[in-house]
Each structure stands twice: as C-alpha cells, then as structure tokens.
Design an enzyme around this catalytic site. Structure first.
Site, short mmCIF file in Angstrom:
data_model
loop_
_atom_site.label_atom_id
_atom_site.label_comp_id
_atom_site.label_asym_id
_atom_site.label_seq_id
_atom_site.Cartn_x
_atom_site.Cartn_y
_atom_site.Cartn_z
CG HIS A 66 -1.69 -1.19 1.47
ND1 HIS A 66 -2.19 -1.53 2.70
CD2 HIS A 66 -2.10 -2.16 0.61
CE1 HIS A 66 -2.88 -2.66 2.61
NE2 HIS A 66 -2.83 -3.07 1.35
CE1 TYR A 129 -0.15 2.67 9.82
CE2 TYR A 129 0.41 0.48 10.65
CZ TYR A 129 -0.51 1.35 10.10
OH TYR A 129 -1.79 0.94 9.82
#
Length: 460
Positions: A66, A129
């Site tokens: 992605h 993240y």
C-alpha cells in the site's frame, strides 16, 4: 545512551534506521522515535500526527503493498517481520524494490508514494507506524496498491504467499504494470500572473500556478479549495506592490491585508501541512542607509509598503521550513523600468531619470532559477538575498545602457536627483541604496548571471 544511525537505500527517500536496544535481565528498552536526534542525522522532520499498531497473532500474516498519501515511520515492538517496499511514484525509480528483515532494533522511514508491505516471521508480532496525516474517507481513492506476488517485483517472501495469511483486499490488487503511479507533489505558485509568476511557470511547467483571481491572499477563503496534500512546496510570488498607493488610507489597508494578514494565513497552512514556504520579499524592508544590505541587517522600512513586507518576513520566519528571498529592481515579462526605457528610446523620447539611487537589476528568469536552486539543493532554511550580479548602478546608468543598446546616445538620458523627480508628486519614500549582498546564496553553489549580460540579451 547510544544514538541511532540512518542509512539510505536504493529507493530515494526510503531510509533504514538502526535503533540501539538496551537489554538487561528485565527485558529491553529502546527510543523508537526521537525527533531531534533523528532529524539531525538526516531523517525528514515529517511531523507525525497519529500512531497505529497492528498485532499479528500468527507467523505468515502478510499485509500490503500500500502507498497511502502520507509518510510513515514503521517499526517492530516485538517479534520479527520481513519488510518489502516498492517505489510507486512516477519517475525513473518507479518499480524499484527494497527488502529487509526487521526486529525491534530497526525502523524504516517510508516516504509518501512508496508502497509498504510486511510478512510476520513469528507469532505475536507487534508492528507499529507513525504517520503524518489522518485517515479520511477518500484516502483509499488517493492511494496506490500493488499485488504482493507480482512476478515483476521479484519479492522472495520467506513464507510462500500460498501458505501466508492475507486479506481478501490484498489478494485483489493489480500488478505493477496496471497500477496507478503516484504523482509527485507539485509546487504551488501564488501570484502566477505577475512578472516573477510567469517566469516560475516557465521554470516549473508542472506547477499548480494560480493568479490573484484564483487565489488572493487578501481573501483567505480562496485558498480553501486547494488540495494541499498534493502540494510539495509553496512559492509565494504574490504581493501588494503599489508602493505609492500604499501611502493612502485605502492602499495602506490593502497592503497590510495582502502582505501581512494574508501571508500569516499562508504560514499557518504551510505549518499545518509541513510544507516548505518560499516567500519573495524586497529591498524596501531597509532604509537604504547602508551601501550594501546583508540578510541579518535589522528592518528599517521607510514607507508603508516596506513596513508590510518587513512584517511579512517576520511572520514567515516563525515557520522553520521557510525561505525568504529578498530581491530588488525586478525585470521580467510585463511592465517594468527596462521595458519603459526601451519604449521611450524607440519613440525618440529623452527622459529624465534618477541618478542618486543605487542597486542591481534582477531578471525574473534568474530569480526563478535561484528559488528552484534553494528548494532542490537542500540549502539551509532562512533568508537569502538574490539579484543579478555585476557593478552597482543608478537608475540613470541603467537607462543609459538601455538607450545605448537601442542605438541611442547615452547622453539622451537626463540625470536628475530624487528630490527633483519627486517634486510635486505624491510618492512614497524609497531607499537610496538597494544593493543586496549575494554572498550567502552564492555560498550554496548558485552562480548568478551578470545583469549586463541579461540586459544585452533582453535588448537584442
């Protein structure tokens, strides 16, 4: 405590960060994100606003590829993963792949437009993240996805994808050849209808170039429709520049609305989206007492226009990612002193021109190129002076040069003082000396053409 180290990869902007892990009989500790230390080592100051954590119960969980419209700082809290990144940005590095194994001792900075994927190698792996934008309903439409098993990528997954745990969505992504490349962020040019704006449009053909009718700093609501997520840098070539009218009540309000209040709104936008901001300023922030002005000279404007430009410079400087580019005596495509003198020379007119104000011309092609140099070279943020190089001249000297290049005698230009020229006219005060020091921008490696060469080419 040991410091992290940062290493580039084959994908531009994709950085591997080695993190010191401190262990004892209780377990271990690490600084997963440390802004000052990491930016000092070269990590972009990307301004994370959200942290996400994914718990993966089994080995073989595989997620990606992605490329969302934001930057990421990915790391592992516990367990190990095989990470894979694919450059999905348009350009020569499109399709380039980097893979590596990650545990708590390693993190990776993933720039916008680079596809991110990982496969867990241990049960109970926790993957986290940081991102610098919040998810919105249209995020998927602004993202690019690529098939995990595309042979064109050549990713050697440790656990074959036929044995891995994948989501239905991740199995349906297109191969690289049919994926949509991520457009690189473009520069936004405000004031694109002016002399400098036209030069910037020529220098940056893919820029989003907006005229005052499309985006007016005095009307901040006109900036709201801009898709700021797609902007890589703001170049503000817009300003209220009617020096004499600025001394009137109406002009004073208009000058402050554009050059100060409007610039303040622009700074807030740049800060919110963490965008570099180039702001074009003027020698009028000085009173002209010094024969040459350095970037650190204190403000001392003589009139309203100069006051608003000085205030605008101060506002821009509150945002760390700024370039204030001060210039003077601009010559481009449009109405300017050189064009006026050339017209008078061609018509046989002999003008009277001021001979006691001094400076250097600035041709817009060199001003635009200097702005691009600052953005592209990674020059330190701050204030830079930029004009063409060469000897300091008076306005009358330049007029005489134009006349000579047009085949007229230099003596056809009559020389008068500022006091004589301004007598009986409502004119704002102007600095006597407009010469700007060029040492700072020259130290960045930018070579500036002499004004005389540019003038000769313009008159040919």
């Amino acid at each position: 405590m040991a410091a992290p180290s940062i290493h580039p990869t084959d994908i531009p902007g994709l950085l591997v960060v080695d993190l010191p892990v401190h262990a004892d009989d209780r377990g271990w500790f690490k600084e997963n994100w440390q802004r000052e230390a990491m930016t000092a080592l070269g990590l972009p100051d990307f301004g994370p606003v959200q942290q996400n954590v994914a718990f993966n119960a089994e080995a073989g969980v595989t997620r990606g590829i992605h490329a969302e419209p934001w930057d990421k700082f990915v790391s592992v809290a516990t367990g190990r993963v095989f990470g894979a990144w694919v450059d999905l940005r348009e350009g020569e590095s499109h399709g380039r792949v980097v893979t590596l194994e990650m545990g708590p001792e390693r993190a990776v900075f993933v720039p916008r437009g680079v596809g991110n994927a990982y496969q867990t190698l241990m049960p109970g792996t926790v993957y986290g993240y940081l991102v610098n934008d919040r998810w919105t309903p249209d995020a998927k439409d602004r993202s690019t996805f690529v098939q995990l098993g595309d042979p064109a990528l050549g990713i050697d997954w440790p656990i074959p994808l036929t044995e891995a745990i994948l989501s239905d969505a991740d199995t349906s992504h297109p191969p690289l050849a049919r994926s949509r490349p991520v457009r690189r962020r473009h520069a936004l040019v405000l004031g694109a209808g002016g002399q400098l704006g036209r030069a910037l449009r020529a220098a940056i053909p893919d820029a989003l170039a907006l005229t005052r009718e499309e985006a007016d700093l005095a009307r901040p609501e006109t900036l709201e429709g801009i898709e700021w997520r797609d902007v890589g840098a703001i170049i503000n070539a817009a300003a209220y520049t009617a020096v004499d009218l600025a001394e009137t009540p109406e002009g004073r309000r208009a000058a402050w609305a554009t050059n100060v209040t409007g610039v303040g709104h622009l700074v807030e936008i740049a800060r919110r989206h963490r965008l570099p901001l180039v702001h074009v300023s003027s020698d009028y922030v000085f009173d002209g007492t010094a024969t040459e002005h350095g970037e650190d000279e204190p403000f001392s404007p003589l009139g309203v226009y100069g006051q608003t430009k000085a205030a605008g410079d101060a506002v821009v400087a509150t945002w760390e990612k700024h370039y204030v580019v001060r210039t003077s005596w601009v010559v481009g495509d449009g109405r300017n002193f050189v064009a006026t003198m050339a017209t008078l020379a061609d018509r046989g007119v002999s003008p009277a021109v001021i001979d006691d104000r001094f400076g250097r011309l600035t041709f817009t092609e060199d001003l635009a190129a200097g702005i691009l140099h600052l953005l592209d070279s990674g020059a330190a943020y701050g204030t830079y002076h930029l004009t063409n190089s060469g000897p300091v001249q008076s306005w009358a000297d330049i007029a005489a040069d134009v006349f000579e290049l047009r085949g007229r005698p230099r003596t056809d230009v009559a020389r008068v003082s500022t006091e004589e020229y301004h007598a009986g006219r409502a004119m704002a005060p102007r600095p006597v000396h407009s010469t700007l020091s060029l040492a700072k921008i020259e130290a960045t490696g930018y070579e500036i053409a002499p004004a005389s060469a540019r003038l000769r080419a313009r008159m040919s």
